[in-house]
Design a protein around this motif. Sequence first.
Motif, PDB file in Angstrom:
ATOM      1  N   GLY A 314      -0.164   0.845  -5.226  1.00 21.74           N
ATOM      2  CA  GLY A 314       0.342   2.278  -5.939  1.00 21.74           C
ATOM      3  C   GLY A 314       1.636   2.108  -6.242  1.00 21.74           C
ATOM      4  N   THR A 315       2.596   1.429  -5.482  1.00 16.59           N
ATOM      5  CA  THR A 315       4.098   1.348  -5.670  1.00 16.59           C
ATOM      6  C   THR A 315       4.507   0.025  -5.320  1.00 16.59           C
ATOM      7  N   ALA A 316       5.727  -0.305  -5.959  1.00 16.43           N
ATOM      8  CA  ALA A 316       6.392  -1.676  -5.655  1.00 16.43           C
ATOM      9  C   ALA A 316       6.822  -1.565  -4.328  1.00 16.43           C
ATOM     10  N   GLN A 317       7.256  -0.476  -3.865  1.00 19.59           N
ATOM     11  CA  GLN A 317       7.786  -0.399  -2.445  1.00 19.59           C
ATOM     12  C   GLN A 317       6.753  -0.853  -1.536  1.00 19.59           C
ATOM     13  N   SER A 318       5.304   0.148  -1.939  1.00 21.25           N
ATOM     14  CA  SER A 318       4.400  -0.459  -1.000  1.00 21.25           C
ATOM     15  C   SER A 318       4.037  -1.787  -0.987  1.00 21.25           C
ATOM     16  N   MET A 319       3.728  -2.602  -2.198  1.00 23.43           N
ATOM     17  CA  MET A 319       3.710  -3.759  -2.174  1.00 23.43           C
ATOM     18  C   MET A 319       4.552  -4.444  -1.469  1.00 23.43           C
TER      19      MET A 319
END
Length: 342
Positions: A314-319
Motif C-alpha cells: 500500500g505505502t512505502a512506509q508500510s513496506m
Amino acid sequence: MARFPGTDASGRSRLHAVARPHRVAVLITDGFIPFELGIPHRILGNARNTDDGSPLYEVVTCTTRGPRAVRSDSDVTVLVDHGPEALESAGTVVVPAVSDDNSAFLTGTPIPEMAEALARIRPGTRILSICTGAFQLASVGLLDGRPVTTHWAFAERLQRLFPDVRVNPDVLFVDDGDVLTSAGVAAGIDLCLHVLRSDHGAAVTHDVARHTIVPPHRDGGQAQYIERPVPDPAGPGTAPTRAWAVGRLAEPITLAQLARHASMSVRTFTRRFREETGESPGQWLVRQRVDGARHLLESSDLTMEQIANRCGFGTAQSMRVHVQAALGVTPTQYRRTFRTAA
C-alpha cells in the motif's frame, strides 16, 4: 537493532568490498557425517559472481588436529589437508554434526581437541552449526544466552545440558548475527542458502538453488517435520490458493477471501494452511510480499511507492516497516547492497 547479515552499519555489503573470495572453514573431527560436510561445499562453494563468474567463497575443510585422515560415522574416511590453523584466517566457520557418542552430546562437556580448535577462531568471525553441531558450540560457551536450534529430536537434550541456551525446536535455522544454527541434516542447506542470500542477494542464491535442485526458500518451519497427525491426502489442500494469492500480491487479500477460494471455512482453512506450511496465512502472505519486494529492489528501477503498490504493502512506509522487520535493513539499504547490474 538487528542488522542484515553480511552488511555493515550503513547497509553496505562487507563481502562485496573484498576482492578475494570469502574464506569458509568447515571444521570436522572423527565421527563427522559426510552429507553435512558436503553442504557448505555444494552451496557456498558453487556460488559465483554474476558479473565475471569468479567464486564468491573459498571453502576448505579442516580438522581439529593437523592434516590427517578423518573417519566419518560410516565407512567413509576423508584425507583433510588443513589443520585447525585454517580457522584463524576464516571469515566463516561451519561446524557440522558428529556422531552422538561424544562428550558434548552425552554430558555437555567439550571434546578437548574441538575446544582447542574453536579457541583459534578470531573475534567477529561468523560461526555456523549444522544439526547437532550446536552441541559442540554450546559446550564451549559460544551459545550462552543466544537463541539457537538443532534437530528437533535433540532439542530437549540441548536445553537440558545447556540451560543458558535459548533453544527453539520449531524452526529450520536461527540467525543471531555472528552465530547461526540449523536444524537437522537438510536444514543445513536452508542455512547456507540463507547465508548466501544475506551476503550476495536473491539472484546468486536462486542460481545456486536452481543448480542444486532445491527451493531457494522453504515454506514453514521445522515443526512441520515433527511427527504429528497426517492431514488427509484426499482432502482439499491450500496449494492452489497459495498460487492464486502469489499472483495477486498487488491486491488486498483477506483471510476470508483465501478461505473462500479454497472452498473452506476460515477456521478449517487456517488449520489446514498451518499444517501444510508451518505458518499462519497472515505470516505467509507478508513473507511473499517481502520476497516480491526483494526481487524488485534488486532487479528494477521502480520507486519505493511503486514497489510497495505492486507487492501489496500500500505505502512505502508500510513496506519499509515489514522489510526492515524481516531483513534487518531498510528497502533503500537493501537495494544499495544487492542491486544487480543492469
